[in-house]
Design a protein around this motif. Structure first.
Motif, PDB file in Angstrom:
ATOM      1  N   PRO A 278       0.804  -1.221   0.000  1.00 57.90           N
ATOM      2  CA  PRO A 278       0.000   0.000   0.000  1.00 57.90           C
ATOM      3  C   PRO A 278       0.839   1.274   0.000  1.00 57.90           C
ATOM      4  O   PRO A 278       0.534   2.227  -0.731  1.00 57.90           O
ATOM      5  N   ALA A 279       1.900   1.314   0.807  1.00 57.46           N
ATOM      6  CA  ALA A 279       2.724   2.525   0.877  1.00 57.46           C
ATOM      7  C   ALA A 279       3.474   2.749  -0.426  1.00 57.46           C
ATOM      8  O   ALA A 279       3.579   3.882  -0.910  1.00 57.46           O
ATOM      9  N   LEU A 280       4.016   1.690  -1.014  1.00 57.33           N
ATOM     10  CA  LEU A 280       4.731   1.839  -2.287  1.00 57.33           C
ATOM     11  C   LEU A 280       3.781   2.330  -3.370  1.00 57.33           C
ATOM     12  O   LEU A 280       4.144   3.196  -4.180  1.00 57.33           O
TER      13      LEU A 280
ATOM     14  N   ARG B  23     -10.783  -3.088  -1.245  1.00 60.74           N
ATOM     15  CA  ARG B  23     -11.446  -2.121  -0.353  1.00 60.74           C
ATOM     16  C   ARG B  23     -10.439  -1.464   0.597  1.00 60.74           C
ATOM     17  O   ARG B  23     -10.423  -0.231   0.748  1.00 60.74           O
ATOM     18  N   ASP B  24      -9.578  -2.281   1.219  1.00 59.54           N
ATOM     19  CA  ASP B  24      -8.619  -1.732   2.179  1.00 59.54           C
ATOM     20  C   ASP B  24      -7.593  -0.827   1.502  1.00 59.54           C
ATOM     21  O   ASP B  24      -7.199   0.211   2.042  1.00 59.54           O
TER      22      ASP B  24
ATOM     23  N   PHE C 137      -6.897   3.065   2.254  1.00 55.66           N
ATOM     24  CA  PHE C 137      -5.550   3.530   2.571  1.00 55.66           C
ATOM     25  C   PHE C 137      -5.134   4.655   1.638  1.00 55.66           C
ATOM     26  O   PHE C 137      -4.634   5.701   2.080  1.00 55.66           O
ATOM     27  N   LEU C 138      -5.330   4.464   0.334  1.00 53.60           N
ATOM     28  CA  LEU C 138      -4.899   5.466  -0.641  1.00 53.60           C
ATOM     29  C   LEU C 138      -5.639   6.790  -0.454  1.00 53.60           C
ATOM     30  O   LEU C 138      -5.038   7.862  -0.518  1.00 53.60           O
TER      31      LEU C 138
ATOM     32  N   VAL D 119      -1.413   7.382   8.380  1.00 57.93           N
ATOM     33  CA  VAL D 119      -2.234   6.173   8.340  1.00 57.93           C
ATOM     34  C   VAL D 119      -1.574   5.103   9.188  1.00 57.93           C
ATOM     35  O   VAL D 119      -0.400   4.771   8.983  1.00 57.93           O
ATOM     36  N   ALA D 120      -2.324   4.566  10.116  1.00 58.55           N
ATOM     37  CA  ALA D 120      -1.824   3.490  10.961  1.00 58.55           C
ATOM     38  C   ALA D 120      -3.002   2.659  11.423  1.00 58.55           C
ATOM     39  O   ALA D 120      -4.109   3.164  11.594  1.00 58.55           O
TER      40      ALA D 120
END
Length: 321
Positions: A66-68, A112-113, A117-118, A127-128
């Motif tokens: 997600p972070a990348l 969905r997740d 996140f994005l 975001v945590a």
């Protein structure tokens, strides 16, 4: 327009992309399967044609963390502020597992997740926490794009379509007929009526119907027998229409599976005919509810292959032609 273009090396795209705005084209979008990645061609398009909007239609949520994914989108958005759209989707086992070695698990939850996140990360939020399909200890973008890029979902089934309407900025879809559009939009729910609908439309501007149908069958034989698209067309009510193709595919008769796709369905799923007829067919999609018709051009014998052939094709198909 879908990029990269068939039969044109990426190194030779510049002179074609630079002309797109003058021809009336507004966007350049990519996909991502087993060929080009979804972001490099967009970076080039954003630099070579600074007025084009660029988007991923779509990149899988499983093959990047997600972070990348957020960092990649934010980097592109900083280079092309206000012109980037990120479309994400579940993809499928052939791409996620068979060639990337990543388990294909809980695709709906992962999409969905990732969308949640994005949408948070791209606005600069910290975001945590625990999502159903992953846990983020803590992430914040070092450079936040302004404005935040829209987030869309590539969706086919009713659950994912509803998610697109409820939680995203729009829908990316493909391999549907004009008559399918209202049902797909309706499945997005009441919120979907205000969302962008991007539909990739495969186009072959040729008057040679036999050639067009041969190209269409070569593509549709495998697509309509893939798990996701088979389920999509079953939901659209074509289980009986495609039953013979499914039986042939299951028996290992891949040519037979392609041959069993009815002519009328090939004609509905592959836009073909003269450039004028192709534009009229695309307009019917718009009239049915498609906001952004996204053309994926298949070379036609009338225009030839290679960069020059593609340039002639795009000029003939151009909205202002």
């Amino acid at each position: 327009m879908t990029i990269p273009f068939n039969t044109v090396p990426l190194s030779e795209h510049r002179r074609i992309l630079e002309r797109l705005p003058d021809l009336g084209y507004t966007d350049a979008w990519t996909g991502e399967a087993a060929g080009y990645d979804g972001f490099t061609p967009l970076a080039l398009a954003a630099a070579w044609a600074p007025s084009l909007r660029v988007g991923t239609g779509v990149v899988p949520v499983q093959t990047r963390g997600p972070a990348l994914l957020a960092m990649t989108v934010a980097t592109l958005a900083e280079a092309a502020p206000g012109r980037v759209v990120v479309g994400v989707g579940s993809s499928g086992p052939p791409f996620v597992t068979r060639i990337n070695g990543i388990p294909f698990e809980r695709p709906y939850r992962k999409v969905r997740d990732t969308v949640r996140f994005l949408r948070a990360a791209l606005t600069g939020e910290h975001v945590a926490g625990h999502f159903d399909s992953f846990t983020i200890e803590g992430f914040r973008l070092a450079s936040v794009p302004r404005p935040a890029p829209p987030v869309m979902i590539g969706a086919l089934g009713p659950q994912m379509l509803r998610l697109a309407g409820r939680e995203t900025d729009g829908l990316v879809t493909n391999f549907l007929t004009v008559d399918d559009v209202p049902r797909v939009v309706e499945a997005m729910g009441p919120e979907g009526k205000t969302k962008e609908v991007v539909a990739r439309l495969f186009v072959c501007p040729t008057r040679n119907r036999a050639y067009a149908r041969a190209q269409g069958r070569a593509m549709l034989g495998s697509i309509l027998n893939a798990r996701t698209y088979s389920g999509f067309h079953d939901w659209l009510g074509r289980g009986d229409v495609l039953a013979a193709s499914h039986r042939a595919w299951a028996a290992g008769d891949f040519r037979g599976a392609a041959a069993a796709v009815p002519d009328w369905l090939v004609d509905e799923l592959l836009v073909h005919g003269s450039p004028e007829e192709c534009r009229a067919h695309v307009q019917r999609y718009v009239d049915a509810g498609v906001t952004t018709p996204l053309l994926a051009v298949i070379p036609a014998p009338e225009f030839g292959a290679g960069p020059d052939g593609m340039a002639r094709t795009l000029q003939a198909l151009a909205p202002g032609a």
